[in-house]
Scaffold this motif. Sequence first.
Motif, short mmCIF file in Angstrom:
data_model
loop_
_atom_site.label_atom_id
_atom_site.label_comp_id
_atom_site.label_asym_id
_atom_site.label_seq_id
_atom_site.Cartn_x
_atom_site.Cartn_y
_atom_site.Cartn_z
N LYS A 161 1.07 -1.43 -0.39
CA LYS A 161 0.43 -0.10 -0.22
C LYS A 161 0.79 1.18 -0.01
N ILE A 162 0.31 2.36 -0.98
CA ILE A 162 1.00 3.36 -0.80
C ILE A 162 0.08 5.09 -0.56
N THR A 163 0.64 5.26 0.59
CA THR A 163 -0.44 7.00 0.86
C THR A 163 -0.39 7.87 0.42
N LEU A 164 -0.76 8.47 -0.35
CA LEU A 164 0.07 9.53 -1.83
C LEU A 164 -0.71 10.61 -2.00
N ALA A 165 0.50 11.84 -2.11
CA ALA A 165 -0.18 13.60 -1.86
C ALA A 165 0.08 14.06 -3.19
N GLY A 166 -0.20 14.66 -3.62
CA GLY A 166 0.51 15.32 -5.13
C GLY A 166 0.64 16.93 -4.88
N ALA A 167 1.29 17.30 -5.48
CA ALA A 167 1.11 18.83 -5.74
C ALA A 167 1.25 19.52 -6.77
N GLY A 168 0.05 19.67 -8.01
CA GLY A 168 0.37 20.13 -9.21
C GLY A 168 1.39 18.80 -10.48
N HIS A 169 1.37 18.12 -9.13
CA HIS A 169 2.21 16.53 -10.43
C HIS A 169 1.79 15.55 -10.65
N SER A 170 2.18 14.64 -11.99
CA SER A 170 1.33 13.79 -12.74
C SER A 170 1.48 12.80 -12.00
N PRO A 171 -0.05 12.09 -12.58
CA PRO A 171 -0.52 11.00 -11.47
C PRO A 171 1.07 9.82 -11.92
N PRO A 172 0.17 8.91 -11.05
CA PRO A 172 1.33 7.30 -10.95
C PRO A 172 0.93 6.54 -12.31
N LEU A 173 1.47 6.21 -12.46
CA LEU A 173 1.18 4.61 -13.13
C LEU A 173 1.22 3.56 -12.68
N LEU A 174 -0.06 2.73 -12.50
CA LEU A 174 0.57 1.57 -12.11
C LEU A 174 -0.01 0.37 -13.35
N LEU A 175 1.13 -0.60 -13.01
CA LEU A 175 1.19 -1.40 -14.29
C LEU A 175 1.50 -2.71 -13.94
N GLY A 176 0.48 -3.58 -14.30
CA GLY A 176 0.69 -5.38 -13.93
C GLY A 176 0.32 -6.61 -15.57
N GLU A 177 0.07 -7.45 -14.30
CA GLU A 177 -0.06 -8.43 -15.49
C GLU A 177 -1.94 -8.41 -15.91
N ARG A 178 -2.87 -7.30 -15.31
CA ARG A 178 -4.35 -7.21 -15.34
C ARG A 178 -4.18 -5.90 -15.62
N ARG A 179 -3.21 -5.41 -15.73
CA ARG A 179 -3.66 -3.85 -15.64
C ARG A 179 -2.95 -3.13 -15.66
N THR A 180 -2.88 -1.79 -16.49
CA THR A 180 -2.30 -0.61 -16.52
C THR A 180 -2.65 0.75 -16.79
N GLN A 181 -2.98 1.65 -15.12
CA GLN A 181 -3.78 2.54 -15.21
C GLN A 181 -2.76 3.68 -15.00
N TYR A 182 -3.80 4.54 -15.59
CA TYR A 182 -2.65 5.93 -14.09
C TYR A 182 -3.82 6.13 -12.47
N VAL A 183 -3.36 6.39 -11.79
CA VAL A 183 -3.89 6.62 -10.14
C VAL A 183 -4.44 7.77 -9.65
N GLU A 184 -6.02 8.07 -9.89
CA GLU A 184 -6.77 8.78 -9.39
C GLU A 184 -5.89 9.71 -8.25
N THR A 185 -5.88 10.55 -8.59
CA THR A 185 -4.91 12.14 -8.00
C THR A 185 -6.25 13.07 -7.33
N SER A 186 -5.88 13.56 -6.80
CA SER A 186 -6.69 15.04 -6.76
C SER A 186 -5.99 16.61 -7.48
N VAL A 187 -6.67 17.16 -8.10
CA VAL A 187 -6.60 17.92 -8.97
C VAL A 187 -5.44 19.04 -7.87
N SER A 188 -4.76 19.69 -7.85
CA SER A 188 -4.25 20.42 -7.26
C SER A 188 -2.76 21.04 -7.54
#
Length: 504
Positions: free
Chosen positions: A383-410
Amino acid sequence: MLDISLRVRVHVETLPATQNDMGVCDAFEQYVPVGKPDAMNAPHPPKVAGIDSTVPAPAHTVASVSTSTSPGVPQNPPSPPGALLQDRLAGWVSDLTTLHELTERLVRTATLDEALQELLRAGAALVGARRGLVVLEPADGLGPDTTVGLGLGRADLGHIETVPRSSLPYGRILDGLPGTDDGVVEADLFAEKGLDPRHREVAARLGYAASYALPLTTGSGRRLGAAVWLYDEPAEPEEHRRHLVGLYTRYAAEHLARLLELERTRASMATIADELLPARLPRVPGVQLAARHRTCARGGGDWYDALPLPDAALGLAVGSVTGSGPSAVAAMGRLRASLRAYAVMEGEDPVAVLSDLELLLRLTEPARSATALFGYCEPALRKITLAGAGHSPPLLLGERRTQYVETSVSAPLGMLACWEAPSVEIHAEPGETVLLYTDGLLHRTGDPTDRAFARLHAAAAGVPAALRNDPGAIADHVLRTVLPDGADPADTPEDVVLLAARFA
């Protein structure tokens, strides 16, 4: 120094006077009709393209006038007035055009290696050689020192380097021995007495029998290195060819000096930036880490970090300071060091970490802003607890999914009087990898933002299954795919940072 303008304009009315300093006055004097005033006393207009008055006449323009008066021998009709001059002028225009084209190609080179290769190709064409090498060894001893070959492989250059330096023409030039300022000609190596046996052996192995070497010296006398062109048979360039290649190499030396300073600046900025980033990533059970960093030519303010925290946790961070150059690199170092301190004190609350960092930035760096992404990683829980300030969202990739992590717009740090944004949680499956990156990865593609995000997503989704167990291999594949050759300009103002965390 040859200074050739972008276009060489030749005006018929001024050609005779213009060429007065180019060795053709004798042609005028020979063909001036008797009784007419001497037009050569008129003031001289500026010389065409800066050609020196000592330039010899091209060999292919030399014409002979028959003076035979033997009976029975037909007399050649006398050349019309100005014919020799026109022929010589045509030769000069041809030479100017050739030098103009070669120097144009040289100035379009953006890196030192490209310029050295272009220097070798152009010099080989001017002196009539097929192979050569250039040895870059600045006299100030600050480097970089390198050897580049034309028609010579690494093994060939290695054989040449086994010859004692004092017996090689470029070695004598670099050592500043007398008589080398105008070049070194070895017209027939195997007929030359006193030639080092090892030199003769290497020449026979590589199949060259003659060489012509020139120093690479700027107008201020700064020696950068030497260029050598090799002939397959005994030969030496004629005087006209030597003069043309001399003009070209003097111009090339100035261009090389500029690129050399740029290369040194790039190396210095890259070294400073690397020293401000982690020397190695920590080893924490349950997660594998890998990072890639490409600094820009002027040095950018992108950073990454990974630091162990209490309770077997891990702090992951990426960020970017606005601007480039030494000041941005220094600001990046201060901001990263501060974030480490806040992470140790309150890393389990990423929002508090970035809030403290925003306050520090606003008080100490009021003219700057920064984007940042900080995550509190618990490997045992994936588990990763994440906070972002004007930064691009992380990307999660695996065998079953490749998706951007939804983060709040700031907003970025330093843009608002008080920054705050909610955190999000990422729950990864075994074998999945989280990619944190800076905006430089997107900007260097040159695509609009939505297309750049799509390219990054496609690159992550296309990671081969054989590479998915290695976060370093995943990061390398993404970089190669998103920034292929030609899409990663050396003069970009953007850094690139990529931090990969793979969960077991």
